[in-house]
Motif scaffolding. Sequence first.
Motif, PDB file in Angstrom:
ATOM      1  N   LYS A 245       0.852  -1.192   0.000  1.00 31.82           N
ATOM      2  CA  LYS A 245       0.000   0.000   0.000  1.00 31.82           C
ATOM      3  C   LYS A 245       0.891   1.247   0.000  1.00 31.82           C
ATOM      4  O   LYS A 245       1.799   1.367   0.814  1.00 31.82           O
ATOM      5  CB  LYS A 245      -0.947  -0.004   1.200  1.00 31.82           C
ATOM      6  CG  LYS A 245      -2.119  -0.969   1.051  1.00 31.82           C
ATOM      7  CD  LYS A 245      -3.123  -0.795   2.191  1.00 31.82           C
ATOM      8  CE  LYS A 245      -4.402  -1.587   1.927  1.00 31.82           C
ATOM      9  NZ  LYS A 245      -4.198  -3.017   1.960  1.00 31.82           N
TER      10      LYS A 245
ATOM     11  N   TYR B 286      -6.925   2.892  -1.931  1.00 31.98           N
ATOM     12  CA  TYR B 286      -5.475   2.907  -1.711  1.00 31.98           C
ATOM     13  C   TYR B 286      -4.737   2.872  -3.040  1.00 31.98           C
ATOM     14  O   TYR B 286      -5.130   2.132  -3.950  1.00 31.98           O
ATOM     15  CB  TYR B 286      -5.036   1.702  -0.877  1.00 31.98           C
ATOM     16  CG  TYR B 286      -5.418   1.787   0.572  1.00 31.98           C
ATOM     17  CD1 TYR B 286      -4.666   2.543   1.470  1.00 31.98           C
ATOM     18  CD2 TYR B 286      -6.538   1.117   1.056  1.00 31.98           C
ATOM     19  CE1 TYR B 286      -5.011   2.624   2.810  1.00 31.98           C
ATOM     20  CE2 TYR B 286      -6.901   1.192   2.397  1.00 31.98           C
ATOM     21  CZ  TYR B 286      -6.132   1.949   3.259  1.00 31.98           C
ATOM     22  OH  TYR B 286      -6.486   2.032   4.585  1.00 31.98           O
TER      23      TYR B 286
ATOM     24  N   ARG C 200      -1.614   1.456  -4.768  1.00 28.67           N
ATOM     25  CA  ARG C 200      -0.860   0.236  -4.476  1.00 28.67           C
ATOM     26  C   ARG C 200       0.285   0.060  -5.461  1.00 28.67           C
ATOM     27  O   ARG C 200       0.202   0.477  -6.615  1.00 28.67           O
ATOM     28  CB  ARG C 200      -1.785  -0.985  -4.568  1.00 28.67           C
ATOM     29  CG  ARG C 200      -3.023  -0.915  -3.666  1.00 28.67           C
ATOM     30  CD  ARG C 200      -4.063  -1.910  -4.150  1.00 28.67           C
ATOM     31  NE  ARG C 200      -5.176  -2.091  -3.239  1.00 28.67           N
ATOM     32  CZ  ARG C 200      -6.301  -1.385  -3.287  1.00 28.67           C
ATOM     33  NH1 ARG C 200      -6.463  -0.437  -4.204  1.00 28.67           N
ATOM     34  NH2 ARG C 200      -7.293  -1.619  -2.439  1.00 28.67           N
TER      35      ARG C 200
ATOM     36  N   GLN D  29      -4.956   0.950   8.568  1.00 28.35           N
ATOM     37  CA  GLN D  29      -4.955  -0.193   7.658  1.00 28.35           C
ATOM     38  C   GLN D  29      -5.404  -1.470   8.338  1.00 28.35           C
ATOM     39  O   GLN D  29      -5.201  -1.645   9.512  1.00 28.35           O
ATOM     40  CB  GLN D  29      -3.551  -0.370   7.100  1.00 28.35           C
ATOM     41  CG  GLN D  29      -3.074   0.857   6.320  1.00 28.35           C
ATOM     42  CD  GLN D  29      -1.710   0.621   5.724  1.00 28.35           C
ATOM     43  OE1 GLN D  29      -1.516  -0.307   4.929  1.00 28.35           O
ATOM     44  NE2 GLN D  29      -0.753   1.438   6.094  1.00 28.35           N
TER      45      GLN D  29
END
Length: 287
Positions: free
Chosen positions: A113, A244, A246, A287
């Motif tokens: 992430k 997110y 990534r 998270q």
Amino acid sequence: MKLSKKLLISALALMLGASLVTGCGDQKEAPKDTKAQTELSGTVTASGSTALLPFLKPAQEEFQKKNAKVTVNIAGGGSFTGQNQVAAGSVNIGNSDVALQDNLKDKGLVETKLVGIPFVFITNTDVNVDNLTQQQYVDIFTGKVTNWKEVGGKDQKITIIHRAKSSGSRGAIADIVLKGAAFTDNAVIQDSNGAVRAAIASTPGAIGYVDAAYADQSVKALAYNGVKYSIDNVVSGKYPVFTYGRMYTKGEPTGAVKAFIDYATSKEFQEAYAEKNGFVPITKMKQ
């Protein structure tokens, strides 16, 4: 004579021992050369999400300043392109603002992430609605509601302007907001956040969505379920329209690739560049 021979043998033994000790001492100097040999070098290639480019470009520049023998090449192409290219081995990193496609889940890809990506619904400035509920957004983007008067506005046609099916931003809105409902085909499609914003700014009654970094004074940003976008509201969980960013690698990253990912996700870089580019530092995200 016998005593002299014994003294000579002893002296030679002492000299040999001293030589061996000195030799061992010389070997301890090796780490100086080892450090030079382990200096980062090579090329890191990445492709994918265009939404992440404003964040990754300064990461590229700063990382290369710190590591003169490393070249980082970053291209766009879209989130799904990034995933497909890293799975095929044609790039080291696939940048994406959507979760991994089902057909790639057996390809050995590893996710890191990178940053929080918030989205904002925007309209033309002539629209006199400031807030919509999630259901109202669903009704508009599925084509059930086609006039602003149906959601508290004036009698005006709604024109939907948004992204193509290949867009990670569109995929994120589909997951977060529409929850599986299908977008209407009665919409104007643009190929970038900037193009969506420009088209909405010039089209009366228009609505769409952009990454938060692209919402400016040329358009109106709407609240979502009564909550306005802010980084604090994303971090606290009050504003749920985010995903997110990534970085995918084929297997665990190593060498210069790992070093670049570590730098881009570091507190030092995140706190210096994320918020000013419209993103939420990963160091702040729950998270």
